[in-house]
Design an enzyme around this catalytic site. Structure first.
Site, PDB file in Angstrom:
ATOM      1  NE  ARG A  23       0.368  17.188 -12.194  1.00 57.26           N
ATOM      2  CZ  ARG A  23       1.058  16.348 -11.460  1.00 57.26           C
ATOM      3  NH1 ARG A  23       0.821  16.261 -10.171  1.00 57.26           N
ATOM      4  NH2 ARG A  23       1.988  15.577 -11.995  1.00 57.26           N
ATOM      5  CG  HIS A  76       4.631  11.687 -24.563  1.00 60.05           C
ATOM      6  ND1 HIS A  76       3.261  11.704 -24.540  1.00 60.05           N
ATOM      7  CD2 HIS A  76       5.032  12.615 -23.661  1.00 60.05           C
ATOM      8  CE1 HIS A  76       2.849  12.604 -23.664  1.00 60.05           C
ATOM      9  NE2 HIS A  76       3.908  13.172 -23.109  1.00 60.05           N
ATOM     10  CE  LYS A 124       5.035  17.595 -13.601  1.00 58.20           C
ATOM     11  NZ  LYS A 124       5.040  16.434 -14.456  1.00 58.20           N
ATOM     12  CG  ASN A 135      -2.634  17.577 -19.378  1.00 52.88           C
ATOM     13  OD1 ASN A 135      -1.682  16.805 -19.342  1.00 52.88           O
ATOM     14  ND2 ASN A 135      -3.598  17.560 -18.479  1.00 52.88           N
ATOM     15  CG  HIS A 137       0.186  16.609 -23.070  1.00 59.97           C
ATOM     16  ND1 HIS A 137       0.967  17.738 -23.170  1.00 59.97           N
ATOM     17  CD2 HIS A 137       0.969  15.676 -22.477  1.00 59.97           C
ATOM     18  CE1 HIS A 137       2.157  17.512 -22.640  1.00 59.97           C
ATOM     19  NE2 HIS A 137       2.190  16.262 -22.221  1.00 59.97           N
ATOM     20  NE  ARG A 187      -4.249  -1.774   1.729  1.00 59.13           N
ATOM     21  CZ  ARG A 187      -4.404  -2.776   2.593  1.00 59.13           C
ATOM     22  NH1 ARG A 187      -3.659  -2.844   3.673  1.00 59.13           N
ATOM     23  NH2 ARG A 187      -5.308  -3.692   2.366  1.00 59.13           N
ATOM     24  CE  LYS A 228      -1.126  14.329 -13.858  1.00 58.29           C
ATOM     25  NZ  LYS A 228      -1.540  14.950 -15.135  1.00 58.29           N
ATOM     26  CD  GLU A 277      -4.401  17.074 -14.692  1.00 60.93           C
ATOM     27  OE1 GLU A 277      -3.278  16.574 -14.526  1.00 60.93           O
ATOM     28  OE2 GLU A 277      -5.098  16.859 -15.689  1.00 60.93           O
ATOM     29  CG  HIS A 321      -2.399  11.865 -25.144  1.00 60.49           C
ATOM     30  ND1 HIS A 321      -2.861  12.177 -23.896  1.00 60.49           N
ATOM     31  CD2 HIS A 321      -1.145  11.404 -24.952  1.00 60.49           C
ATOM     32  CE1 HIS A 321      -1.930  11.927 -22.990  1.00 60.49           C
ATOM     33  NE2 HIS A 321      -0.875  11.467 -23.612  1.00 60.49           N
ATOM     34  CD  GLU A 356       6.250  16.980 -22.259  1.00 62.77           C
ATOM     35  OE1 GLU A 356       5.629  17.975 -21.838  1.00 62.77           O
ATOM     36  OE2 GLU A 356       5.685  15.903 -22.562  1.00 62.77           O
TER      37      GLU A 356
HETATM   38  P1  NAD Z   1      11.473   6.127 -22.384  1.00 67.19           P
HETATM   39  O1  NAD Z   1      11.490   5.949 -20.931  1.00 67.19           O
HETATM   40  O2  NAD Z   1      10.880   5.058 -23.207  1.00 67.19           O
HETATM   41  O3  NAD Z   1      12.941   6.415 -22.896  1.00 67.19           O
HETATM   42  C1  NAD Z   1      13.152   6.563 -24.286  1.00 67.19           C
HETATM   43  C2  NAD Z   1      14.262   5.624 -24.793  1.00 67.19           C
HETATM   44  O4  NAD Z   1      15.519   6.174 -24.389  1.00 67.19           O
HETATM   45  C3  NAD Z   1      14.226   4.225 -24.216  1.00 67.19           C
HETATM   46  O5  NAD Z   1      14.512   3.302 -25.237  1.00 67.19           O
HETATM   47  C4  NAD Z   1      15.355   4.194 -23.181  1.00 67.19           C
HETATM   48  O6  NAD Z   1      15.932   2.930 -23.044  1.00 67.19           O
HETATM   49  C5  NAD Z   1      16.327   5.171 -23.789  1.00 67.19           C
HETATM   50  N1  NAD Z   1      17.164   5.892 -22.832  1.00 67.19           N
HETATM   51  C6  NAD Z   1      16.811   6.353 -21.619  1.00 67.19           C
HETATM   52  N2  NAD Z   1      17.810   7.054 -21.083  1.00 67.19           N
HETATM   53  C7  NAD Z   1      18.823   7.028 -21.983  1.00 67.19           C
HETATM   54  C8  NAD Z   1      20.127   7.589 -21.997  1.00 67.19           C
HETATM   55  N3  NAD Z   1      20.565   8.367 -21.010  1.00 67.19           N
HETATM   56  N4  NAD Z   1      20.904   7.365 -23.094  1.00 67.19           N
HETATM   57  C9  NAD Z   1      20.436   6.626 -24.135  1.00 67.19           C
HETATM   58  N5  NAD Z   1      19.205   6.080 -24.173  1.00 67.19           N
HETATM   59  C10 NAD Z   1      18.420   6.290 -23.104  1.00 67.19           C
HETATM   60  O7  NAD Z   1      10.703   7.475 -22.808  1.00 67.19           O
HETATM   61  P2  NAD Z   1      10.671   8.949 -22.218  1.00 67.19           P
HETATM   62  O8  NAD Z   1      10.549   9.825 -23.398  1.00 67.19           O
HETATM   63  O9  NAD Z   1      11.724   9.209 -21.229  1.00 67.19           O
HETATM   64  O10 NAD Z   1       9.277   8.952 -21.426  1.00 67.19           O
HETATM   65  C11 NAD Z   1       8.055   8.767 -22.093  1.00 67.19           C
HETATM   66  C12 NAD Z   1       7.046   8.269 -21.098  1.00 67.19           C
HETATM   67  O11 NAD Z   1       6.904   9.241 -20.062  1.00 67.19           O
HETATM   68  C13 NAD Z   1       5.653   8.057 -21.686  1.00 67.19           C
HETATM   69  O12 NAD Z   1       5.164   6.823 -21.239  1.00 67.19           O
HETATM   70  C14 NAD Z   1       4.827   9.186 -21.087  1.00 67.19           C
HETATM   71  O13 NAD Z   1       3.481   8.839 -20.923  1.00 67.19           O
HETATM   72  C15 NAD Z   1       5.517   9.376 -19.773  1.00 67.19           C
HETATM   73  N6  NAD Z   1       5.317  10.707 -19.187  1.00 67.19           N
HETATM   74  C16 NAD Z   1       4.921  10.772 -17.904  1.00 67.19           C
HETATM   75  C17 NAD Z   1       4.748  11.996 -17.296  1.00 67.19           C
HETATM   76  C18 NAD Z   1       4.374  12.068 -15.850  1.00 67.19           C
HETATM   77  O14 NAD Z   1       4.066  13.162 -15.366  1.00 67.19           O
HETATM   78  N7  NAD Z   1       4.401  10.963 -15.128  1.00 67.19           N
HETATM   79  C19 NAD Z   1       4.999  13.175 -18.008  1.00 67.19           C
HETATM   80  C20 NAD Z   1       5.424  13.076 -19.333  1.00 67.19           C
HETATM   81  C21 NAD Z   1       5.587  11.829 -19.911  1.00 67.19           C
HETATM   82  N1  GLY Z   2       2.921  15.828 -17.382  1.00 64.69           N
HETATM   83  C1  GLY Z   2       1.687  16.318 -16.879  1.00 64.69           C
HETATM   84  C2  GLY Z   2       1.611  16.361 -15.395  1.00 64.69           C
HETATM   85  O1  GLY Z   2       2.529  15.976 -14.707  1.00 64.69           O
HETATM   86  O2  GLY Z   2       0.630  16.787 -14.885  1.00 64.69           O
END
Ligand code: NAD
Ligand code: GLY
Length: 385
Positions: free
Chosen positions: A254, A279, A239, A258, A261, A133, A155, A249, A265, A197
């Site tokens: 917050r 993304h 942020k 988006n 987005h 939990r 998130k 949100e 999306h 971003e």
């Molecule tokens: P990812 O985590 O898939 O990383 C992208 C690629 O880069 C992967 O293949 C990874 O192995 C590689 N990689 C990572 N670090 C590296 C490095 N230092 N050198 C070389 N390669 C590296 O993608 P991302 O773009 O980091 O994140 C996208 C995800 O984040 C989506 O699922 C999206 O929904 C999520 N997201 C979440 C929030 C949130 O607030 N929680 C906000 C924005 C995006």
């Molecule tokens: N990336 C959107 C949020 O964190 O709210």
């Protein structure tokens, strides 16, 4: 707030520390080149335990896990290495991760470390939210996108066949350690995706930061360390302020994060959420669309929309759906994808629109017919017009 001061307790290189003020759930984002060297001391400050699991993906494990394990020499480290890519944000991988953590007999006072991009951060954060939990976790973002967005704000979640991020929880990390050195291995395409971003924060509420972005994006994308440090810190400050004001949100604050987005999306859904459109790439196009739509509705100067579109193009980013291979007749499908958005309420789908650069707002009651008409025209758009 400490800015570019030597972090004497943990390392000998300067860090920028950004607090995220959430009462008893407050934490700090520590930004700097070489931050990971102090991971052992930083972790010891968070937990009395001497065992720690590090969740990462196969790509990051090869590139950067050894330096984290070395920095955690005083700990017994169990790496949990998952496949790289968006498909890892799944029920199947969540189950595997939760079982792996339970097999380690973790307790609520344990901390699990997420070493990776947004995929590893979102999945590990969600696992930490539900194991026993709720156990602690630390975000060690390794992509630019994760450093400026996903690692901050709590998130967490996974994707399901019904859509992206539809299952998850708000669960704040205990700390975020953003080591800028890790970005040296990041491919240019992923840097640009992260940059979307960054420029977003200028577009939402900080025209001066947008101007800084226009002037410094090329250096930042080329890996200039001062530009990266400023951009990551400024993004995290923006942020942190938004998250502190509206963590869950609920107050139309917050939701501003988006920007781009809802349009983005829909583009991701249309291209199947695969590697063909990242993304951050979708968000870049989506922000340009949000500005063009705002201009088309007379809300925002057309010059601001043109300026953003030109800026994105100038740093090699896509700004038009056609550049992502979206067919001209896709408008009704894009609107259908938007209606699956988790922001959808009984009052309809809110859009984040703009009165100008640095002045985004939540627009409710936008007629879907107007969105469809805009998309039909925008899908014909090209980089030249
Ligand atoms: P990812 O985590 O898939 O990383 C992208 C690629 O880069 C992967 O293949 C990874 O192995 C590689 N990689 C990572 N670090 C590296 C490095 N230092 N050198 C070389 N390669 C590296 O993608 P991302 O773009 O980091 O994140 C996208 C995800 O984040 C989506 O699922 C999206 O929904 C999520 N997201 C979440 C929030 C949130 O607030 N929680 C906000 C924005 C995006
Ligand atoms: N990336 C959107 C949020 O964190 O709210």
């Amino acid at each position: 707030m400490k800015t570019a001061m030597p972090d004497a307790a943990f390392a000998d290189r300067p860090t920028i520390d950004v607090p995220v003020g959430l009462g008893t759930r407050s934490y700090q984002v520590t930004i700097g080149a070489g931050v990971l060297a102090g991971a052992g001391a930083r972790l010891a400050a968070l937990t009395k335990k001497r065992r720690v699991a590090v969740v990462t993906d196969a790509t990051v494990a090869e590139l950067h896990l050894p330096r984290l394990v070395e920095a955690l020499a005083a700990f017994e480290v169990t790496p949990i290495i998952l496949p790289a890519g968006e498909a890892t944000k799944s029920f199947a991988q969540l189950e595997a991760l939760v079982n792996a953590l339970l097999a380690l007999e973790v307790t609520r006072s344990d901390v699990v470390i997420a070493l990776g991009g947004g995929v590893i951060g979102d999945l590990t954060g969600f696992a930490a939210a539900i194991v026993k939990r709720g156990m602690g976790f630390v975000q060690v973002p390794t992509t630019l996108l994760a450093m400026v967005d996903s690692s901050v704000g709590g998130k967490t979640g996974i994707n399901t066949p019904a859509g992206k991020n539809l299952v998850g929880a708000f669960h704040q990390p205990a700390a975020v350690w953003a080591d800028l050195d890790l970005l040296q291995t990041l491919p240019m395409r992923a840097r640009r995706a992260g940059y979307a971003e960054i420029v977003k924060y200028g577009l939402i509420a900080d025209p001066a930061f947008y101007l800084w972005c226009e002037a410094n994006a090329a250096a930042l994308l080329a890996g200039d360390s001062a530009a990266l440090a400023h951009a990551v810190a400024q993004s995290c400050r923006a942020k942190a302020a938004i998250v502190a004001a509206d963590e869950r949100e609920t107050d139309d604050i917050r939701a501003l994060l988006n920007l781009g987005h809802t349009f983005g999306h829909a583009l991701e859904a249309e291209t199947g959420f695969g590697g063909s459109l990242l993304h951050g790439e979708a968000v870049g196009i989506g922000m340009a669309q949000a500005f063009r739509f705002s201009a088309a509705r007379g809300l925002c100067p057309a010059d601001d929309a043109r300026r953003l579109t030109a800026h994105l193009a100038g740093v090699g980013m896509m700004a038009w759906p056609r550049q992502a291979g979206i067919a001209a007749e896709a408008a009704p499908r894009l609107v259908a994808h938007m209606l699956q958005d988790k922001k959808m309420t009984a009052d309809g789908l809110p859009f984040i629109l703009a009165r100008g650069i640095g002045d985004a707002f939540v627009a409710k009651g936008v007629p879907l017919a107007a969105v469809t008409a805009f998309l039909e025209a925008d899908l014909d758009g090209t980089p030249e017009n």
